[in-house]
Design a protein around this motif. Structure first.
Motif, PDB file in Angstrom:
ATOM      1  N   LYS B 130       0.837  -1.206   0.000  1.00 31.16           N
ATOM      2  CA  LYS B 130       0.000   0.000   0.000  1.00 31.16           C
ATOM      3  C   LYS B 130       0.870   1.254   0.000  1.00 31.16           C
ATOM      4  N   ALA B 371      -1.548  -5.164  -1.858  1.00 34.48           N
ATOM      5  CA  ALA B 371      -1.136  -4.798  -0.499  1.00 34.48           C
ATOM      6  C   ALA B 371       0.018  -5.637   0.021  1.00 34.48           C
ATOM      7  N   GLU B 424      -1.720   6.101   0.810  1.00 35.61           N
ATOM      8  CA  GLU B 424      -1.883   4.644   0.685  1.00 35.61           C
ATOM      9  C   GLU B 424      -2.794   4.293  -0.477  1.00 35.61           C
ATOM     10  N   ARG B 425      -2.428   3.209  -1.178  1.00 35.48           N
ATOM     11  CA  ARG B 425      -3.261   2.760  -2.294  1.00 35.48           C
ATOM     12  C   ARG B 425      -3.905   1.410  -1.946  1.00 35.48           C
ATOM     13  N   CYS B 426      -4.444   0.738  -2.920  1.00 39.20           N
ATOM     14  CA  CYS B 426      -5.071  -0.595  -2.782  1.00 39.20           C
ATOM     15  C   CYS B 426      -6.365  -0.530  -1.967  1.00 39.20           C
ATOM     16  N   ASN B 427      -6.923   0.653  -1.749  1.00 31.29           N
ATOM     17  CA  ASN B 427      -8.131   0.704  -0.927  1.00 31.29           C
ATOM     18  C   ASN B 427      -9.384   0.457  -1.773  1.00 31.29           C
TER      19      ASN B 427
END
Lengths: 328, 427
Positions: B130, B371, B424-427
């Motif tokens: 993330k 993640a 943060e990514r992948c949310n």
């Protein structure tokens, strides 16, 4: 005896032994500096090269095998012999003499009368060249060095101290051997420089190049002689350190341990190298024992230099070095 | 004359640079300097695997693989120079085999959009995809290693380490300090006393450290060492008669190099292993035919099958599989660095695939996600037999304690995200 005092005594004794190991490296620097005024940056690499050559000769390894195989498509690796340690050491000593001749002929001869900084830079070049040569000749893998030296705890000392104090001291057998070797080496070097013709010539060159030349002493011969002796001292240091850790390229870094010894003992004194080594060895070990736990440990590397620096402030020439007085 | 010279220079540049269609995977290696003995076999294994793919399969998906080597001497500055010098040639991924270099490259690869693959080393919290979009460190990292070692010791002690003393002898560097945080938390959880004993680079002199161990008599010693530090530590442990079966090194302290110099004294020493070792794998039939016997082996060809050679080969295998995955996703064999990253992030290594590759039971299966860039983190324990001069696996794969590790990874990566301004990514 209180427990803490016993531990400190053990640490101090081990510091003395470690100091001897540092002195063995420092001696090579002193010899060359004393005779020629050159700070030999390559001394650590000389120890590495000597140890690599010793293991290679002893185990019958074909030098330059990788290069030979790559060029000729062969698969040579070993001669198939296993030489006795004494023979291998003698042959390696001869190789170091040959190397000294080559260094004089190919490098030093061309730099006579140059400023010390030029000679110093030449030894930097020499260090990297020899490191590469050692790699190509013998390979970069770690080699076990076994010339029959004992290693591990001295059972006698452990049991004697245990019966005396209720705590058995740890002293490494290898360190005891190193101490004996250092005593013999320093005695031999002292006798050689005091009582032999070549030794006197060497001291004459160290005192005054021009005056020595004027009475017919060959500077080139003296340089070969002193680099040969320094090569032999490097071989001894290489054997001791190589037995401890295996022969590998980090062996050249033992020179870093010799620098504070030289700063403290002086660049021109053989006894200075020994006493300096002992002070550094004991100082760094005791500091690490008493102060290390309070500041996170790993103090030995920097403390040795700090200790040397303190001595340097009060005696710039080192404890036993010759005081430099320049009159204008 | 001038034109001739220009033409020569141009021809030289063409010859030196990889063909544009090739997959370029630079090998930031170290074959010189104090850590050469570790760097050389790893680099050989890495190179040989790609040579095998080129010679046997014509590369990956029909694209030849170029592996330009750049010498770092395990020096962080040189490592960064190598990165800068090679990234412009279409580099797809870097594997610098140095935690110090990894730390310096993380912001650079993130900006340049090139993947960084650090199996078993580097920044542990990079396992959090993330935050670390361009960094991958599966199948295991340092904190996994620390936890696996403690789990193993728990197994050895009937599930309790209460009141036990464990010393950590570590290389006093970014690498060596990595497990401290995990071990501190694990000490709290399991009630053992942790003593930290640093060893300065290069580690040639360790008398103080081992006298301390002799005085304090820990039940176990763990080691995070590299280079000469390992050999000296094993020798010193033997010198003080420390029970070698209670001395466990991380996988970077568990190669043949680390134990051979101590001879019989090293008998019984243990280390973690995140992959198999030796030549008893079918892949070596082809390796022999296409690489070794064909005279195309990297280096002297004398490191084949050793622990670090196996690790270099394993890293190359994972990279090759990621490239294959990237080609599959992109629908073209001529992938770029961004597509390569997609390959890493969607990579799944199953045991069936390992069998196909000629490496059955060599490594643990894993599947990366957006993640999870860290994998399952399991490791085995191997033990040195000084008589046969061989490592023997004494356990199967042991899983780390994710209950302790997950919060640590989350905390450390969150701190990095804040510092670097990453959302943060992948949310």
């Amino acid at each position: 005896m209180p427990e803490q005092l016993l531990y400190a005594t053990e640490v101090m004794l081990n510091g003395l032994m470690a100091g001897v190991m540092y002195s063995l490296v420092a001696l090579g620097f002193v010899l060359i500096f004393k005779a020629s005024g050159i700070f030999n940056y390559a001394q650590g690499v000389l120890a590495l090269f000597a140890a690599l050559t010793l293991v290679g000769l002893q185990n019958g390894q074909v030098p330059f095998a990788h290069m030979i195989n790559a060029v000729f498509g062969t698969h040579v690796a070993e001669f198939g012999w296993q030489l006795p340690a004494v023979v291998a050491i003698a042959l390696t000593a001869l190789v170091m003499v040959g190397l000294a001749v080559l260094i004089e002929k190919l490098v030093l001869k061309h730099l006579v009368s140059q400023a010390p900084i030029i000679l110093f830079m030449a030894t930097i070049g020499l260090a990297y060249f020899l490191e590469g040569l050692g790699d190509v000749m013998w390979g970069a893998d770690i080699k076990k060095l076994d010339v029959g030296l004992p290693q591990g705890i001295s059972e006698t000392i452990e049991s004697v101290t245990d019966s005396l104090f209720g705590y058995g001291f740890f002293i490494d057998n290898l360190d005891i051997v190193a101490t004996v070797v250092a005593v013999v080496l320093v005695s031999a070097l002292t006798i050689f420089s005091q009582y032999s013709k070549q030794g006197r010539a060497l001291r004459a060159v160290a005192d005054d190049h021009q005056a020595a030349l004027s009475v017919g002493i060959s500077l080139r011969f003296i340089w070969v002689l002193v680099w040969s002796i320094a090569g032999f001292v490097a071989l001894v240091a290489g054997i001791m350190w190589g037995t401890k850790s295996g022969v590998q390229f980090s062996l050249s870094l033992i020179a870093l341990k010799a620098l504070p010894v030289l700063m403290l003992g002086g660049f021109t004194s053989i006894p200075g190298a020994i006493v300096g080594g002992l002070i550094i060895g004991v100082g760094e070990k005791l500091f690490d024992f008493f102060v290390g736990p309070m500041i996170g440990g790993a103090t030995e590397n920097w403390f040795a230099y700090m200790l040397a620096l303190i001595f340097l402030v009060f005696r710039p020439q080192g404890l036993f070095g010759e005081k430099i007085i320049e009159r204008v | 004359m001038k034109m001739k010279f220009t033409a020569l220079v141009a021809a030289g540049m063409v010859a030196a640079a990889p063909a544009m269609a090739d997959l370029v995977i630079p090998n930031l290696s170290y074959r010189t300097g104090p850590y050469a003995a570790g760097g050389t076999p790893y680099a050989d294994g890495f190179n040989d695997y790609f040579t095998l793919l080129n010679e046997r399969d014509g590369g990956i998906g029909g694209e030849k693989v170029q592996v330009p080597e750049c010498e770092t001497a395990y020096n962080t500055e040189k490592g960064v120079e190598c990165y800068e010098a090679t990234k412009g040639n279409g580099a797809l991924v870097y594997n610098p085999l140095s935690t110090g270099i990894t730390y310096q490259l993380i912001p650079k690869v993130s900006a340049d959009h090139i993947s960084l693959y650090t199996p078993g080393y580097g920044r542990t919290s990079a396992a959090n995809g993330k935050v670390f979009e361009w960094v991958f460190n599966y199948p295991a990292n340092y904190w996994d290693g620390a936890s696996v070692a403690i789990t193993y010791l728990l197994e050895q002690n009937g599930g309790s380490l209460e009141g036990k003393k464990i010393a950590l002898v570590y290389h006093n560097s970014a690498y060596g300090k990595e497990p401290i945080r995990t071990l501190t938390d694990l000490a709290k959880k399991h009630g053992f006393e942790l003593t930290e004993i640093p060893v300065d680079h290069p580690g040639q002199e360790q008398k103080s450290q081992w006298l301390q161990i002799r005085r304090e008599k820990p039940d176990y010693v763990l080691m995070w060492g590299w280079g000469v530090m390992n050999q000296v530590a094993v020798q010193e442990a033997a010198n003080i008669k420390f029970p070698m079966e209670n001395f466990i090194g991380i996988w970077w302290s568990g190669s043949e190099n680390d134990v051979v110099p101590a001879g019989d004294g090293a008998n019984g020493y243990k280390s973690l292993a995140m992959h198999g070792t030796g030549m008893d794998y079918p892949v070596y039939t082809d390796m022999k035919k296409y690489v070794l016997d064909a005279g195309k082996a990297s280096g002297a060809g004398d490191q084949v099958g050793s622990v670090l050679y196996s690790r270099g080969m394993y890293a190359a295998m994972v990279i090759a599989e990621a490239a294959r995955k990237a080609q599959e996703i992109a629908g073209t064999p001529a992938i770029n660095a961004t597509q390569m990253r997609d390959g890493f992030e969607n990579l799944e290594i199953t045991e069936a695939r390992m069998v196909e590759l000629g490496l059955p039971n060599f490594g643990q299966p894993f599947a990366a996600t957006c993640a999870d860039h860290g994998g399952p983190g399991a490791a085995m324990v191997q033990q040195w037999d000084a008589t046969t001069k061989k490592w023997t696996l004494v356990t199967g794969f042991i899983a780390p304690d994710m209950e302790v590790l997950d919060p640590l990874v989350a905390e450390d990566s969150a701190a990095y995200a804040k510092e670097a301004g990453i959302t943060e990514r992948c949310n």
